[in-house]
Design an enzyme around this catalytic site. Sequence first.
Site, PDB file in Angstrom:
ATOM      1  N   CYS A  76       0.838  -1.189   0.000  1.00  0.00           N
ATOM      2  CA  CYS A  76       0.000   0.000   0.000  1.00  0.00           C
ATOM      3  C   CYS A  76       0.879   1.246   0.000  1.00  0.00           C
ATOM      4  O   CYS A  76       1.770   1.382   0.833  1.00  0.00           O
ATOM      5  CB  CYS A  76      -0.882  -0.058   1.238  1.00  0.00           C
ATOM      6  SG  CYS A  76      -1.326   1.530   1.900  1.00  0.00           S
ATOM      7  N   GLU A  77       0.622   2.137  -0.952  1.00  0.00           N
ATOM      8  CA  GLU A  77       1.502   3.307  -1.067  1.00  0.00           C
ATOM      9  C   GLU A  77       1.230   4.373  -0.002  1.00  0.00           C
ATOM     10  O   GLU A  77       2.001   5.301   0.152  1.00  0.00           O
ATOM     11  CB  GLU A  77       1.438   3.900  -2.474  1.00  0.00           C
ATOM     12  CG  GLU A  77       0.132   4.553  -2.851  1.00  0.00           C
ATOM     13  CD  GLU A  77       0.158   5.050  -4.297  1.00  0.00           C
ATOM     14  OE1 GLU A  77       0.878   4.474  -5.126  1.00  0.00           O
ATOM     15  OE2 GLU A  77      -0.569   6.019  -4.577  1.00  0.00           O
ATOM     16  N   HIS A  78       0.155   4.223   0.734  1.00  0.00           N
ATOM     17  CA  HIS A  78      -0.120   5.183   1.805  1.00  0.00           C
ATOM     18  C   HIS A  78       0.582   4.825   3.116  1.00  0.00           C
ATOM     19  O   HIS A  78       0.899   5.705   3.911  1.00  0.00           O
ATOM     20  CB  HIS A  78      -1.626   5.282   2.069  1.00  0.00           C
ATOM     21  CG  HIS A  78      -2.377   5.922   0.935  1.00  0.00           C
ATOM     22  ND1 HIS A  78      -3.704   5.707   0.705  1.00  0.00           N
ATOM     23  CD2 HIS A  78      -1.950   6.760  -0.026  1.00  0.00           C
ATOM     24  CE1 HIS A  78      -4.088   6.389  -0.368  1.00  0.00           C
ATOM     25  NE2 HIS A  78      -3.036   7.032  -0.829  1.00  0.00           N
ATOM     26  N   HIS A  79       0.791   3.522   3.348  1.00  0.00           N
ATOM     27  CA  HIS A  79       1.370   3.092   4.625  1.00  0.00           C
ATOM     28  C   HIS A  79       2.606   2.218   4.468  1.00  0.00           C
ATOM     29  O   HIS A  79       3.221   1.856   5.462  1.00  0.00           O
ATOM     30  CB  HIS A  79       0.322   2.314   5.438  1.00  0.00           C
ATOM     31  CG  HIS A  79      -0.916   3.089   5.730  1.00  0.00           C
ATOM     32  ND1 HIS A  79      -2.037   3.037   4.926  1.00  0.00           N
ATOM     33  CD2 HIS A  79      -1.214   3.955   6.726  1.00  0.00           C
ATOM     34  CE1 HIS A  79      -2.972   3.832   5.420  1.00  0.00           C
ATOM     35  NE2 HIS A  79      -2.495   4.411   6.498  1.00  0.00           N
ATOM     36  N   GLN A 117      -5.060  -0.416  -4.500  1.00  0.00           N
ATOM     37  CA  GLN A 117      -5.772  -1.535  -5.133  1.00  0.00           C
ATOM     38  C   GLN A 117      -6.564  -1.100  -6.360  1.00  0.00           C
ATOM     39  O   GLN A 117      -6.580  -1.788  -7.383  1.00  0.00           O
ATOM     40  CB  GLN A 117      -6.698  -2.208  -4.105  1.00  0.00           C
ATOM     41  CG  GLN A 117      -7.348  -3.469  -4.672  1.00  0.00           C
ATOM     42  CD  GLN A 117      -8.179  -4.214  -3.656  1.00  0.00           C
ATOM     43  OE1 GLN A 117      -7.911  -4.161  -2.457  1.00  0.00           O
ATOM     44  NE2 GLN A 117      -9.205  -4.915  -4.115  1.00  0.00           N
ATOM     45  N   HIS A 145      -5.923  -5.796   3.415  1.00  0.00           N
ATOM     46  CA  HIS A 145      -4.932  -4.724   3.597  1.00  0.00           C
ATOM     47  C   HIS A 145      -4.443  -4.709   5.043  1.00  0.00           C
ATOM     48  O   HIS A 145      -5.253  -4.529   5.960  1.00  0.00           O
ATOM     49  CB  HIS A 145      -5.565  -3.363   3.262  1.00  0.00           C
ATOM     50  CG  HIS A 145      -5.859  -3.196   1.803  1.00  0.00           C
ATOM     51  ND1 HIS A 145      -5.204  -2.292   1.016  1.00  0.00           N
ATOM     52  CD2 HIS A 145      -6.722  -3.857   0.991  1.00  0.00           C
ATOM     53  CE1 HIS A 145      -5.659  -2.376  -0.226  1.00  0.00           C
ATOM     54  NE2 HIS A 145      -6.594  -3.318  -0.261  1.00  0.00           N
ATOM     55  N   CYS A 147      -2.924  -2.435   6.468  1.00  0.00           N
ATOM     56  CA  CYS A 147      -3.166  -1.114   7.087  1.00  0.00           C
ATOM     57  C   CYS A 147      -4.597  -0.998   7.604  1.00  0.00           C
ATOM     58  O   CYS A 147      -4.929  -0.073   8.344  1.00  0.00           O
ATOM     59  CB  CYS A 147      -2.829   0.016   6.112  1.00  0.00           C
ATOM     60  SG  CYS A 147      -3.793   0.024   4.610  1.00  0.00           S
TER      61      CYS A 147
HETATM   62 ZN    ZN Z   1      -2.769   1.666   3.468  1.00  0.00          ZN
END
Ligand code: ZN
Length: 185
Positions: A76-79, A117, A145, A147
């Site tokens: 995941c590119e956010h976390h 995703q 996920h 996260c």
């Molecule tokens: Zn994430």
Amino acid sequence: MVDKEKVERAIKLLLEGIGEDVTREGLVDTPARIARMYEELFAGMDGDAKEYLGRTFTVQDNKMVLEKEITFYSMCEHHLLPFYGKAHVAYIPNGKVVGLSKLARTVEVFARRPQLQEQLTAQIADALMEDLGAQGAMVMIEAEHMCMTMRGVKKPGSQTVTVISRGRFEEDTHLQEMFFKMLGR
Ligand code: ZN
């Protein structure tokens, strides 16, 4: 190309940032280990789906091709935490098909980079349209996920489902129904 030296420095800094002693036995090799691992986890950064979707065979029958239950692992590119699950990939050929392993390779190229995703789902479908010249493409991804499960709302086992249709699949609900039927939904 992963700059291992840079990743190594960053991980060391990160460990210091959370208050760790980077010289203790268990951690001393961790930055280098993670740098090597990232080469594998982010190998898709250097990949190109054309490499796989460009090698085609000619067919007479333009019947739907579906490869289901393709296991993938992404980040995941956010976390920068993993998300992983199954991808189901279908396309309507335009006189050309690829070997089935090439569909799994295509999923891999896009999964092994910092991702979302929704974006992963769309990139696979777009590659089938553009690089293979398919008449239509439909991709469904079901993933868990980390996260979502190990932090925040903490809902282990919850699945995020994304579906993208392009070309003939977008216009023809009958084809979409066939896709879900072939998946057993
Ligand atoms: Zn994430």
